[in-house]
Motif scaffolding. Structure first.
Motif, PDB file in Angstrom:
ATOM      1  N   MET A  54      -3.652  30.724  17.261  1.00 49.00           N
ATOM      2  CA  MET A  54      -4.033  29.338  17.395  1.00 49.00           C
ATOM      3  C   MET A  54      -2.809  28.477  17.073  1.00 49.00           C
ATOM      4  N   ILE A  55      -2.654  27.389  17.785  1.00 49.63           N
ATOM      5  CA  ILE A  55      -1.583  26.431  17.526  1.00 49.63           C
ATOM      6  C   ILE A  55      -2.085  25.412  16.510  1.00 49.63           C
ATOM      7  N   LEU A  56      -1.279  25.170  15.486  1.00 50.73           N
ATOM      8  CA  LEU A  56      -1.628  24.255  14.401  1.00 50.73           C
ATOM      9  C   LEU A  56      -0.581  23.151  14.308  1.00 50.73           C
ATOM     10  N   ILE A  57      -1.014  21.980  13.878  1.00 50.05           N
ATOM     11  CA  ILE A  57      -0.101  20.857  13.662  1.00 50.05           C
ATOM     12  C   ILE A  57      -0.523  20.126  12.394  1.00 50.05           C
ATOM     13  N   ASP A  58       0.474  19.765  11.577  1.00 49.96           N
ATOM     14  CA  ASP A  58       0.151  19.016  10.363  1.00 49.96           C
ATOM     15  C   ASP A  58       0.503  17.545  10.548  1.00 49.96           C
ATOM     16  N   PRO A  59       0.008  16.695   9.670  1.00 48.88           N
ATOM     17  CA  PRO A  59       0.267  15.258   9.811  1.00 48.88           C
ATOM     18  C   PRO A  59       1.760  14.945   9.696  1.00 48.88           C
ATOM     19  N   PRO A  60       2.266  14.074  10.544  1.00 50.08           N
ATOM     20  CA  PRO A  60       3.679  13.697  10.464  1.00 50.08           C
ATOM     21  C   PRO A  60       3.947  12.894   9.192  1.00 50.08           C
ATOM     22  N   ARG A  61       4.743  13.474   8.284  1.00 50.10           N
ATOM     23  CA  ARG A  61       5.049  12.816   7.011  1.00 50.10           C
ATOM     24  C   ARG A  61       6.503  12.970   6.596  1.00 50.10           C
ATOM     25  N   TRP A  62       7.282  13.762   7.340  1.00 46.19           N
ATOM     26  CA  TRP A  62       8.658  14.052   6.943  1.00 46.19           C
ATOM     27  C   TRP A  62       9.603  13.060   7.620  1.00 46.19           C
ATOM     28  N   PRO A  63      10.208  12.143   6.855  1.00 46.85           N
ATOM     29  CA  PRO A  63      11.070  11.124   7.464  1.00 46.85           C
ATOM     30  C   PRO A  63      12.414  11.693   7.927  1.00 46.85           C
ATOM     31  N   ALA A  64      12.818  11.268   9.115  1.00 44.62           N
ATOM     32  CA  ALA A  64      14.134  11.609   9.670  1.00 44.62           C
ATOM     33  C   ALA A  64      14.336  10.816  10.944  1.00 44.62           C
ATOM     34  N   HIS A  65      15.574  10.435  11.191  1.00 49.25           N
ATOM     35  CA  HIS A  65      15.946   9.785  12.451  1.00 49.25           C
ATOM     36  C   HIS A  65      15.112   8.544  12.757  1.00 49.25           C
ATOM     37  N   GLY A  66      14.743   7.801  11.740  1.00 46.54           N
ATOM     38  CA  GLY A  66      14.011   6.557  11.942  1.00 46.54           C
ATOM     39  C   GLY A  66      12.549   6.714  12.295  1.00 46.54           C
ATOM     40  N   THR A  67      11.991   7.895  12.086  1.00 41.55           N
ATOM     41  CA  THR A  67      10.557   8.134  12.336  1.00 41.55           C
ATOM     42  C   THR A  67      10.063   9.156  11.326  1.00 41.55           C
ATOM     43  N   VAL A  68       8.877   9.694  11.517  1.00 42.03           N
ATOM     44  CA  VAL A  68       8.374  10.789  10.683  1.00 42.03           C
ATOM     45  C   VAL A  68       7.992  11.961  11.588  1.00 42.03           C
ATOM     46  N   PHE A  69       8.112  13.150  11.046  1.00 44.67           N
ATOM     47  CA  PHE A  69       7.874  14.374  11.802  1.00 44.67           C
ATOM     48  C   PHE A  69       6.796  15.224  11.152  1.00 44.67           C
ATOM     49  N   GLY A  70       6.079  15.960  11.987  1.00 42.54           N
ATOM     50  CA  GLY A  70       5.149  16.986  11.555  1.00 42.54           C
ATOM     51  C   GLY A  70       5.650  18.324  12.059  1.00 42.54           C
ATOM     52  N   HIS A  71       4.860  19.345  11.837  1.00 46.81           N
ATOM     53  CA  HIS A  71       5.248  20.703  12.205  1.00 46.81           C
ATOM     54  C   HIS A  71       4.207  21.313  13.129  1.00 46.81           C
TER      55      HIS A  71
ATOM     56  N   LEU B  25      -0.187  16.213  21.457  1.00 42.89           N
ATOM     57  CA  LEU B  25      -0.251  17.644  21.166  1.00 42.89           C
ATOM     58  C   LEU B  25      -1.643  18.055  20.694  1.00 42.89           C
ATOM     59  N   VAL B  26      -2.303  17.199  19.940  1.00 46.03           N
ATOM     60  CA  VAL B  26      -3.691  17.472  19.545  1.00 46.03           C
ATOM     61  C   VAL B  26      -4.584  17.487  20.786  1.00 46.03           C
ATOM     62  N   ALA B  27      -4.387  16.529  21.688  1.00 51.27           N
ATOM     63  CA  ALA B  27      -5.175  16.487  22.925  1.00 51.27           C
ATOM     64  C   ALA B  27      -4.928  17.724  23.787  1.00 51.27           C
ATOM     65  N   ALA B  28      -3.726  18.302  23.681  1.00 48.80           N
ATOM     66  CA  ALA B  28      -3.391  19.494  24.459  1.00 48.80           C
ATOM     67  C   ALA B  28      -3.927  20.772  23.824  1.00 48.80           C
ATOM     68  N   GLY B  29      -4.488  20.661  22.606  1.00 48.87           N
ATOM     69  CA  GLY B  29      -5.106  21.828  21.992  1.00 48.87           C
ATOM     70  C   GLY B  29      -4.596  22.233  20.631  1.00 48.87           C
ATOM     71  N   ALA B  30      -3.576  21.565  20.108  1.00 48.35           N
ATOM     72  CA  ALA B  30      -3.111  21.889  18.757  1.00 48.35           C
ATOM     73  C   ALA B  30      -4.188  21.472  17.750  1.00 48.35           C
ATOM     74  N   GLN B  31      -4.489  22.355  16.834  1.00 44.90           N
ATOM     75  CA  GLN B  31      -5.519  22.110  15.829  1.00 44.90           C
ATOM     76  C   GLN B  31      -4.925  21.375  14.634  1.00 44.90           C
ATOM     77  N   PRO B  32      -5.384  20.149  14.336  1.00 46.23           N
ATOM     78  CA  PRO B  32      -4.856  19.441  13.169  1.00 46.23           C
ATOM     79  C   PRO B  32      -5.324  20.096  11.868  1.00 46.23           C
ATOM     80  N   VAL B  33      -4.369  20.323  10.977  1.00 41.19           N
ATOM     81  CA  VAL B  33      -4.660  20.873   9.646  1.00 41.19           C
ATOM     82  C   VAL B  33      -3.754  20.181   8.647  1.00 41.19           C
ATOM     83  N   GLY B  34      -4.110  20.262   7.390  1.00 50.62           N
ATOM     84  CA  GLY B  34      -3.254  19.722   6.340  1.00 50.62           C
ATOM     85  C   GLY B  34      -2.016  20.579   6.147  1.00 50.62           C
ATOM     86  N   GLU B  35      -1.037  20.025   5.447  1.00 49.51           N
ATOM     87  CA  GLU B  35       0.229  20.727   5.229  1.00 49.51           C
ATOM     88  C   GLU B  35       0.029  22.064   4.520  1.00 49.51           C
TER      89      GLU B  35
END
Length: 92
Positions: free
Chosen positions: A1-18, A57-67
């Motif tokens: 399963m593909i998982l994605i966490d909330p974007p919280r890591w600051p870099a390059h003027g935005t925030v990133f998730g994994h 990415l969530v709409a494409a099927g990545a499952q949102p989960v916590g870090e």
């Protein structure tokens, strides 16, 4: 399963998730390719994805989960790659 966490890591003027897979790197790379996530965003066992891509990415099927859940499942899958700590330098 593909998982994605909330974007919280600051870099390059935005925030990133994994973006990870808890099954295989092949699954992860295929999902990334099919959703135009650049190869340069791959970092050992995950893709770094900016906040502007999260909903797509969530709409494409990545499952949102916590870090913590993301890391727990990545470790359980055996796909977690830890950073190597370089040995201390010797004095001359």
């Amino acid at each position: 399963m593909i998982l994605i966490d909330p974007p919280r890591w600051p870099a390059h003027g935005t925030v990133f998730g994994h973006l990870v897979s808890d099954e295989s790197l092949e699954e992860l790379h295929a999902f990334a390719r099919s959703n135009a996530v650049p190869e340069r965003a791959f970092d050992r066992d995950h893709y770094d994805v900016p906040i502007v891509r999260y909903d797509d990415l969530v709409a494409a099927g990545a499952q949102p989960v916590g870090e913590k859940e993301l890391v727990r499942r990545l470790i359980a899958s055996g796909l977690r790659v830890r950073r190597r700590i370089p040995p201390p330098q010797q004095s001359p």
